[in-house]
Design an enzyme around this catalytic site. Structure first.
Site, PDB file in Angstrom:
ATOM      1  N   GLY A   1       0.847  -1.201   0.000  1.00 12.84           N
ATOM      2  CA  GLY A   1       0.000   0.000   0.000  1.00 12.84           C
ATOM      3  C   GLY A   1       0.878   1.244   0.000  1.00 12.84           C
TER       4      GLY A   1
ATOM      5  N   GLY B   1      -0.444   4.812  -0.913  1.00 16.07           N
ATOM      6  CA  GLY B   1      -1.558   5.393  -0.154  1.00 16.07           C
ATOM      7  C   GLY B   1      -1.069   6.449   0.831  1.00 16.07           C
TER       8      GLY B   1
ATOM      9  N   ASN C   1      -4.263   1.161  16.115  1.00 16.50           N
ATOM     10  CA  ASN C   1      -3.811   2.556  16.141  1.00 16.50           C
ATOM     11  C   ASN C   1      -2.349   2.588  16.583  1.00 16.50           C
ATOM     12  OD1 ASN C   1      -3.452   5.370  16.541  1.00 16.50           O
ATOM     13  ND2 ASN C   1      -5.682   5.563  16.709  1.00 16.50           N
ATOM     14  N   PHE C   2      -1.484   3.165  15.744  1.00 21.84           N
ATOM     15  CA  PHE C   2      -0.052   3.214  16.047  1.00 21.84           C
ATOM     16  C   PHE C   2       0.348   4.498  16.768  1.00 21.84           C
ATOM     17  CE2 PHE C   2       0.357  -0.093  12.737  1.00 21.84           C
ATOM     18  CZ  PHE C   2       1.265  -0.938  13.360  1.00 21.84           C
TER      19      PHE C   2
ATOM     20  N   HIS D   1     -13.153  10.909  11.665  1.00 22.67           N
ATOM     21  CA  HIS D   1     -12.091  10.647  10.682  1.00 22.67           C
ATOM     22  C   HIS D   1     -12.369  11.388   9.375  1.00 22.67           C
ATOM     23  CE1 HIS D   1     -11.002   7.339  13.390  1.00 22.67           C
ATOM     24  NE2 HIS D   1      -9.837   7.322  12.772  1.00 22.67           N
ATOM     25  N   HIS D   2     -11.318  11.436   8.540  1.00 27.90           N
ATOM     26  CA  HIS D   2     -11.433  12.027   7.197  1.00 27.90           C
ATOM     27  C   HIS D   2     -12.496  11.257   6.384  1.00 27.90           C
ATOM     28  CE1 HIS D   2      -9.197   8.660   5.319  1.00 27.90           C
ATOM     29  NE2 HIS D   2      -8.608   8.605   6.506  1.00 27.90           N
TER      30      HIS D   2
ATOM     31  N   LYS E   1     -12.143   7.528   4.662  1.00 27.30           N
ATOM     32  CA  LYS E   1     -11.892   6.297   5.444  1.00 27.30           C
ATOM     33  C   LYS E   1     -12.838   5.202   4.969  1.00 27.30           C
ATOM     34  CE  LYS E   1     -11.504   4.534  10.153  1.00 27.30           C
ATOM     35  NZ  LYS E   1     -10.366   3.685   9.770  1.00 27.30           N
TER      36      LYS E   1
HETATM   37  P1  NAP Z   1      -5.338   4.816   1.190  1.00 31.12           P
HETATM   38  O1  NAP Z   1      -4.785   6.190   1.054  1.00 31.12           O
HETATM   39  O2  NAP Z   1      -6.568   4.438   0.431  1.00 31.12           O
HETATM   40  O3  NAP Z   1      -4.125   3.815   0.783  1.00 31.12           O
HETATM   41  C1  NAP Z   1      -4.266   2.436   0.628  1.00 31.12           C
HETATM   42  C2  NAP Z   1      -3.438   2.025  -0.597  1.00 31.12           C
HETATM   43  O4  NAP Z   1      -3.404   0.601  -0.651  1.00 31.12           O
HETATM   44  C3  NAP Z   1      -4.061   2.526  -1.919  1.00 31.12           C
HETATM   45  O5  NAP Z   1      -3.045   2.971  -2.788  1.00 31.12           O
HETATM   46  C4  NAP Z   1      -4.734   1.269  -2.422  1.00 31.12           C
HETATM   47  O6  NAP Z   1      -4.926   1.238  -3.814  1.00 31.12           O
HETATM   48  C5  NAP Z   1      -3.752   0.212  -1.978  1.00 31.12           C
HETATM   49  N1  NAP Z   1      -4.306  -1.138  -1.994  1.00 31.12           N
HETATM   50  C6  NAP Z   1      -5.599  -1.546  -1.855  1.00 31.12           C
HETATM   51  N2  NAP Z   1      -5.667  -2.875  -1.929  1.00 31.12           N
HETATM   52  C7  NAP Z   1      -4.396  -3.334  -2.118  1.00 31.12           C
HETATM   53  C8  NAP Z   1      -3.806  -4.618  -2.289  1.00 31.12           C
HETATM   54  N3  NAP Z   1      -4.552  -5.729  -2.294  1.00 31.12           N
HETATM   55  N4  NAP Z   1      -2.467  -4.708  -2.439  1.00 31.12           N
HETATM   56  C9  NAP Z   1      -1.697  -3.617  -2.455  1.00 31.12           C
HETATM   57  N5  NAP Z   1      -2.190  -2.366  -2.305  1.00 31.12           N
HETATM   58  C10 NAP Z   1      -3.529  -2.234  -2.151  1.00 31.12           C
HETATM   59  O7  NAP Z   1      -5.627   4.455   2.714  1.00 31.12           O
HETATM   60  P2  NAP Z   1      -4.836   4.986   4.019  1.00 31.12           P
HETATM   61  O8  NAP Z   1      -5.437   6.274   4.481  1.00 31.12           O
HETATM   62  O9  NAP Z   1      -3.369   4.893   3.772  1.00 31.12           O
HETATM   63  O10 NAP Z   1      -5.288   3.892   5.087  1.00 31.12           O
HETATM   64  C11 NAP Z   1      -5.000   2.505   4.892  1.00 31.12           C
HETATM   65  C12 NAP Z   1      -5.533   1.715   6.076  1.00 31.12           C
HETATM   66  O11 NAP Z   1      -4.823   2.075   7.254  1.00 31.12           O
HETATM   67  C13 NAP Z   1      -7.026   1.971   6.401  1.00 31.12           C
HETATM   68  O12 NAP Z   1      -7.617   0.756   6.815  1.00 31.12           O
HETATM   69  C14 NAP Z   1      -6.958   2.932   7.573  1.00 31.12           C
HETATM   70  O13 NAP Z   1      -8.095   2.862   8.407  1.00 31.12           O
HETATM   71  C15 NAP Z   1      -5.733   2.396   8.284  1.00 31.12           C
HETATM   72  N6  NAP Z   1      -5.072   3.311   9.226  1.00 31.12           N
HETATM   73  C16 NAP Z   1      -4.551   2.738  10.329  1.00 31.12           C
HETATM   74  C17 NAP Z   1      -3.843   3.504  11.226  1.00 31.12           C
HETATM   75  C18 NAP Z   1      -3.222   2.834  12.425  1.00 31.12           C
HETATM   76  O14 NAP Z   1      -2.607   3.516  13.255  1.00 31.12           O
HETATM   77  N7  NAP Z   1      -3.356   1.519  12.561  1.00 31.12           N
HETATM   78  C19 NAP Z   1      -3.689   4.876  11.010  1.00 31.12           C
HETATM   79  C20 NAP Z   1      -4.236   5.432   9.866  1.00 31.12           C
HETATM   80  C21 NAP Z   1      -4.927   4.638   8.955  1.00 31.12           C
HETATM   81  P3  NAP Z   1      -6.392   1.709  -4.395  1.00 31.12           P
HETATM   82  O15 NAP Z   1      -6.409   3.189  -4.212  1.00 31.12           O
HETATM   83  O16 NAP Z   1      -6.364   1.260  -5.823  1.00 31.12           O
HETATM   84  O17 NAP Z   1      -7.436   1.001  -3.585  1.00 31.12           O
END
Ligand code: NAP
Length: 269
Positions: free
Chosen positions: A12, A15, A129-130, A157-158, A161
């Protein structure tokens, strides 16, 4: 892991979170980006996409072959709730320790992954959450849960999400229920006459959870306890995605010395 250097694949990587991970890992003395996987921008340079200039690593789309070729020790996974479980399985089958930030994990998925980690002898970390402040918010809320019978969670959240409620809200609810050992009482004062469906949010064991989605927000949560003549509010705000990076780097550093699956950053602090 020559010279103690940890070789990291970012899944990812194009993203919002993935780009931040590429920046943080590249700036770390004992870590190196060796691969980037995404469905978009395939063939482009991972560093250029993250805004740090070219690092000589191109985005690829096939996780399994990337892991076999790149010699990565750790795969950091921030993708989509629909993809994260399969990505985690591929990592473990390839002997690469996953550090997973994608939310949307159910307890059943967690326990299946725990079994897989045991079977393959590969460690893993999942953290809803990290951000250290968010982990503390959950800890403080768990403590307060022993003393208050009524609580509601508002997570904000934004607007892009993918899931609701947030993994943090669900994890907070789980930890509060564990600490308390029984459900919350739910709303007092009799049945509310509802004139707008779902206006009271979702309910988990007496905890009302409300999800706000708006442009401009990053990741925020309030846990509001109510008692006789008093209210206790515990609030955390992630104002930028860099707030998650110390926790992600900590998990990358620690995961290879763990046994099995660790769920929640609090176990690494
Ligand atoms: P994002 O901007 O949509 O980025 C996700 C990326 O992964 C996109 O480029 C997406 O492509 C790609 N992707 C989707 N399916 C994939 C696959 N099978 N293999 C490889 N890449 C793939 O999302 P984000 O804001 O970075 O958030 C990602 C996740 O992290 C969410 O679930 C969010 O809730 C979580 N998060 C967790 C924390 C934490 O502390 N744990 C903090 C913030 C966010 P496409 O655009 O084509 O789908």
């Amino acid at each position: 892991m020559a010279n103690g250097e940890i070789k990291v694949c970012v899944v990812g990587c194009c993203g919002r979170m993935g780009r931040e991970v590429v920046k943080a890992v590249s700036a770390h003395q004992r870590m190196r980006i060796v691969a980037g996987v995404d469905l978009v921008q395939v063939g482009e340079d991972v560093g250029a996409i993250a805004g740090i200039g070219e690092v000589g690593i191109k985005v690829q789309s096939d996780l399994r072959s990337v892991l076999k070729e790149s010699n990565a020790n750790v795969a950091v996974e921030f993708t989509h709730p629909s993809a994260t479980f399969e990505n985690a399985m591929i990592c473990i089958e390839c002997g690469v320790a996953p550090v997973i930030g994608t939310t949307g994990w159910t307890q059943e998925m967690v326990s299946q992954l725990r079994d897989l980690c045991e079977r393959y002898g590969v460690p893993a970390v999942i953290a809803p959450n990290f951000a250290i402040g968010a982990v503390l918010m959950m800890k403080f809320a768990s403590e307060a849960a022993k003393y208050f019978d009524h609580v509601e969670i508002i997570e904000l959240h934004h607007d892009r999400k993918a899931d609701a409620p947030s993994g943090t809200a669900l994890r907070t609810a789980e930890l509060m229920l564990q600490a308390r050992g029984k459900p919350f009482s739910g709303p007092s004062g009799g049945d509310t006459h509802i004139t707008l469906p779902e206006v009271r949010g979702g309910s988990k064991d007496g905890i009302r959870i409300h999800s706000v989605r708006l442009p401009g927000l990053v990741a925020h949560q309030e846990v509001i306890f109510g008692g006789y003549g008093q209210v206790l509010t515990i609030r955390h705000d992630s104002l930028g995605r860099e707030s998650f990076m110390p926790g992600v780097l900590l998990a990358i550093e620690r995961v290879l010395s763990l046994r099995g699956l660790i769920y929640g950053l609090e176990h690494l602090l």
